[in-house]
Design a protein around this motif. Structure first.
Motif, PDB file in Angstrom:
ATOM      1  N   ILE A 115      -0.990 -41.458 -40.510  1.00  0.00           N
ATOM      2  CA  ILE A 115       0.176 -41.663 -41.374  1.00  0.00           C
ATOM      3  C   ILE A 115      -0.198 -42.631 -42.484  1.00  0.00           C
ATOM      4  N   THR A 116       0.295 -42.393 -43.703  1.00  0.00           N
ATOM      5  CA  THR A 116      -0.113 -43.229 -44.821  1.00  0.00           C
ATOM      6  C   THR A 116       0.946 -43.320 -45.909  1.00  0.00           C
ATOM      7  N   LEU A 117       0.791 -44.322 -46.759  1.00  0.00           N
ATOM      8  CA  LEU A 117       1.524 -44.393 -48.016  1.00  0.00           C
ATOM      9  C   LEU A 117       0.645 -43.755 -49.094  1.00  0.00           C
ATOM     10  N   HIS A 222       6.826 -41.575 -40.062  1.00  0.00           N
ATOM     11  CA  HIS A 222       6.819 -41.808 -38.621  1.00  0.00           C
ATOM     12  C   HIS A 222       7.958 -42.762 -38.315  1.00  0.00           C
ATOM     13  N   PRO A 223       8.745 -42.466 -37.278  1.00  0.00           N
ATOM     14  CA  PRO A 223       9.911 -43.309 -36.994  1.00  0.00           C
ATOM     15  C   PRO A 223       9.574 -44.738 -36.594  1.00  0.00           C
ATOM     16  N   GLN A 224       8.326 -44.982 -36.226  1.00  0.00           N
ATOM     17  CA  GLN A 224       7.938 -46.346 -35.875  1.00  0.00           C
ATOM     18  C   GLN A 224       7.322 -47.052 -37.084  1.00  0.00           C
ATOM     19  N   GLY A 225       7.578 -48.311 -37.225  1.00  0.00           N
ATOM     20  CA  GLY A 225       7.000 -49.090 -38.313  1.00  0.00           C
ATOM     21  C   GLY A 225       7.855 -49.062 -39.565  1.00  0.00           C
ATOM     22  N   LEU A 226       7.341 -49.707 -40.595  1.00  0.00           N
ATOM     23  CA  LEU A 226       8.069 -49.828 -41.858  1.00  0.00           C
ATOM     24  C   LEU A 226       7.860 -48.596 -42.738  1.00  0.00           C
TER      25      LEU A 226
END
Length: 363
Positions: A115-117, A222-226
């Protein structure tokens, strides 16, 4: 081996061969599957040959791209802007003429593996991309949720969001998933361990081809994290269909049998658990089993043995609550989905099915 044991083994071989023949009728023979794949390869090659820099590229993915023609199979399509590219670090920008390519930088800090920005590095002329950009920490990032909204085609009335895709139904029977994504010409550093695992499967030539084709980014966080609504997920769709194409026909039919089995099992599961498993989990199990050489001989007479090993691996994953992504094992595909009471319930229901299969197959 006594007479009764030989009878059991012979009976199982006949059963496997009968299942193999029946699956060829349902899924297709090796020749039929090869023709389907080659037809799409040629269409895609012709499209890429005439594509302009500012075109939108279309790619068929999912079951049909892999050569399946199962009843109820959906049509998965991926689209991306040909003049936009994701890079892993700034030094890769030298491979592009930035006057006609918009560069986007991968930013993985504080993200779940895979997952990434995506940071917009150079100005874009695309209105939808510009509208999806949001400022954070003095930088401009492309929001996955905003991009999904901007690119929704509303192809047919009633289309809905389904994960990173726009989903709907054509002619009341053909389901489709459309993913608007970004392309990357480079293999993800987070998936470098996969390259080192490829000792026996796939062959080095296939590995090199997969690496050369890079990956894609689909608009789902992803529902976890910021920053859940800003993050993107790495997609290995191209790598996956190339891997499926390297399977022999017995392996491919085992994968098809798992897909058929999943569809049948879902009807027997409770409402709490019948949406927890998907065909992607089945495909992941097949990949791991083939690469780890758990089934040394993939012949028609061993078809059910291959299926059984894959199913037991899936059962183990459900019990542990961990389904490792084939390319990035640190990415648990069950995370936030299969846990707690639903996980226990799913395991017990699958275990019951396992016991029934065990009685039938005598394994």
């Amino acid at each position: 081996m006594d007479f009764s044991s030989r009878n059991v083994e012979t009976g199982l071989q006949h059963l496997c061969e009968s299942v193999f023949v029946r699956l060829c009728q349902i899924v297709g023979t090796s020749v039929q599957v090869a023709i389907r794949r080659e037809t799409e390869d040629i269409r895609e090659m012709e499209q890429r040959r005439v594509s302009e820099n500012d075109d939108v590229i279309e790619m068929l993915s999912g079951s049909k791209r892999k050569g399946f023609s199962l009843e109820g199979s959906d049509m998965d399509l991926m689209y991306w802007l040909n003049d936009h590219r994701v890079i892993w670090d700034m030094c890769q920008s030298e491979y592009y003429y930035t006057e006609n390519k918009t560069l986007i930088l991968f930013e993985s800090s504080e993200s779940t593996p895979g997952i990434t920005l995506l940071e917009s590095l150079t100005p874009t002329t695309d209105r939808k991309v510009r509208s999806a950009c949001v400022p954070m920490n003095d930088r401009l990032y492309i929001s996955s949720s905003l991009y999904r909204q901007q690119t929704q085609t509303n192809l047919l009335p009633g289309s809905t969001e389904h994960g990173p895709c726009e989903s709907g139904e054509v002619l009341g029977r053909i389901e489709y998933d459309i993913a608007q994504c970004f392309a990357c010409d480079f293999w993800p550093p987070s998936a470098s361990s996969w390259i080192n695992r490829c000792h026996s499967w796939p062959e080095r030539e296939i590995v090199d081809d997969i690496i050369r084709n890079g990956c894609h980014f689909v608009p789902i966080g992803h529902p976890q994290g910021l920053h859940e609504h800003e993050k993107w997920r790495i997609s290995f769709s191209v790598a996956e269909y190339k891997l499926v194409h390297t399977m022999n026909h017995c392996q491919f039919l085992s994968y098809g049998l798992l897909k058929i089995f999943l569809k049948d099992v879902k009807d027997k599961l409770s409402e709490e658990t019948n949406k927890l498993l998907c065909s992607y989990h089945m495909k992941t199990a097949v990949f791991w089993v083939i690469q780890q050489n758990v089934v040394p001989l993939w012949f028609p007479q061993h078809l059910l043995a291959g299926f059984w090993v894959c199913f037991k691996l899936l059962l183990k994953w459900v019990y542990e609550g961990i389904c490792p992504n084939f390319f990035i094992p640190q990415n648990n595909l069950f995370l936030t989905k299969i846990h707690g009471s639903a996980q226990r319930s799913l395991f017990l229901q699958l275990q019951s099915i396992t016991e029934s299969l065990h009685q039938v197959l005598h394994y």
